[in-house]
Design a protein around this motif. Structure first.
Motif, mmCIF file in Angstrom:
data_model
loop_
_atom_site.group_PDB
_atom_site.id
_atom_site.type_symbol
_atom_site.label_atom_id
_atom_site.label_comp_id
_atom_site.label_asym_id
_atom_site.label_seq_id
_atom_site.Cartn_x
_atom_site.Cartn_y
_atom_site.Cartn_z
ATOM 1 N N PHE A 243 -20.209 18.161 -63.609
ATOM 2 C CA PHE A 243 -20.301 19.606 -63.412
ATOM 3 C C PHE A 243 -19.994 19.909 -61.954
ATOM 4 C CE2 PHE A 243 -23.029 18.489 -66.911
ATOM 5 C CZ PHE A 243 -22.672 19.416 -67.872
ATOM 6 N N LEU A 244 -18.845 20.473 -61.717
ATOM 7 C CA LEU A 244 -18.401 20.795 -60.371
ATOM 8 C C LEU A 244 -19.275 21.892 -59.778
ATOM 9 C CD1 LEU A 244 -16.230 20.323 -58.193
ATOM 10 C CD2 LEU A 244 -14.918 22.160 -59.267
ATOM 11 N N GLY A 245 -19.734 21.690 -58.546
ATOM 12 C CA GLY A 245 -20.479 22.719 -57.836
ATOM 13 C C GLY A 245 -21.978 22.709 -58.049
ATOM 14 N N GLN A 246 -22.471 21.962 -59.022
ATOM 15 C CA GLN A 246 -23.924 21.869 -59.199
ATOM 16 C C GLN A 246 -24.385 20.631 -58.445
ATOM 17 O OE1 GLN A 246 -25.754 22.503 -62.959
ATOM 18 N NE2 GLN A 246 -24.096 23.775 -63.711
ATOM 19 N N SER A 247 -24.835 20.838 -57.231
ATOM 20 C CA SER A 247 -25.100 19.704 -56.357
ATOM 21 C C SER A 247 -26.514 19.152 -56.443
ATOM 22 C CB SER A 247 -24.803 20.094 -54.910
ATOM 23 O OG SER A 247 -25.630 21.168 -54.521
ATOM 24 N N THR A 248 -27.409 19.814 -57.117
ATOM 25 C CA THR A 248 -28.770 19.292 -57.214
ATOM 26 C C THR A 248 -29.137 19.055 -58.663
ATOM 27 O OG1 THR A 248 -29.839 21.438 -57.432
ATOM 28 C CG2 THR A 248 -29.442 20.652 -55.198
ATOM 29 N N LYS A 249 -30.147 18.231 -58.865
ATOM 30 C CA LYS A 249 -30.554 17.949 -60.236
ATOM 31 C C LYS A 249 -31.265 19.140 -60.879
ATOM 32 C CE LYS A 249 -35.033 15.748 -59.501
ATOM 33 N NZ LYS A 249 -35.819 14.558 -59.788
ATOM 34 N N SER B 94 -26.526 13.693 -58.114
ATOM 35 C CA SER B 94 -25.562 14.441 -57.317
ATOM 36 C C SER B 94 -24.463 13.478 -56.900
ATOM 37 C CB SER B 94 -26.232 15.016 -56.072
ATOM 38 O OG SER B 94 -27.193 15.977 -56.429
ATOM 39 N N VAL B 95 -23.215 13.860 -57.157
ATOM 40 C CA VAL B 95 -22.059 13.041 -56.796
ATOM 41 C C VAL B 95 -20.976 13.940 -56.218
ATOM 42 C CG1 VAL B 95 -22.468 11.193 -58.472
ATOM 43 C CG2 VAL B 95 -21.142 13.172 -59.143
ATOM 44 N N ASP B 96 -20.307 13.473 -55.167
ATOM 45 C CA ASP B 96 -19.190 14.193 -54.554
ATOM 46 C C ASP B 96 -19.471 15.691 -54.453
ATOM 47 O OD1 ASP B 96 -17.842 11.768 -54.288
ATOM 48 O OD2 ASP B 96 -17.001 11.960 -56.299
#
Length: 76
Positions: free
Chosen positions: A36-42, A65-67
């Motif tokens: 999921f692009l742009g969702q940086s936190t769990k 969180s990845v990239d």
């Protein structure tokens, strides 16, 4: 209106009971993942949805969180 007896109850049809799922959690096999692009936190919406799905089904997910986003794996 007439009262009738001994009419068998029709089985419920849950195959078309609402909108199609937003996420493909039901189709995932162990080891599959979704990015999921742009969702940086769990605590993103996708992660919350995966955790809710796992409470009602015999599956487990983990998110990291990845990239530039979030990846969710099915682990069981």
């Amino acid at each position: 209106m007439q009262i009738e007896k001994d009419i068998p109850l029709k089985a419920a049809d849950y195959s078309n009971s609402g909108a199609p799922p937003k996420y493909p959690f039901a189709k995932m096999q162990i080891g599959d993942s979704i990015f999921f692009l742009g969702q940086s936190t769990k605590y993103g919406r996708a992660y919350s949805a995966a955790m809710a799905w796992s409470r009602n089904h015999p599956v487990k997910f983990i998110g990291r969180s990845v990239d530039d986003g979030l990846r969710i794996w099915r682990i069981a």
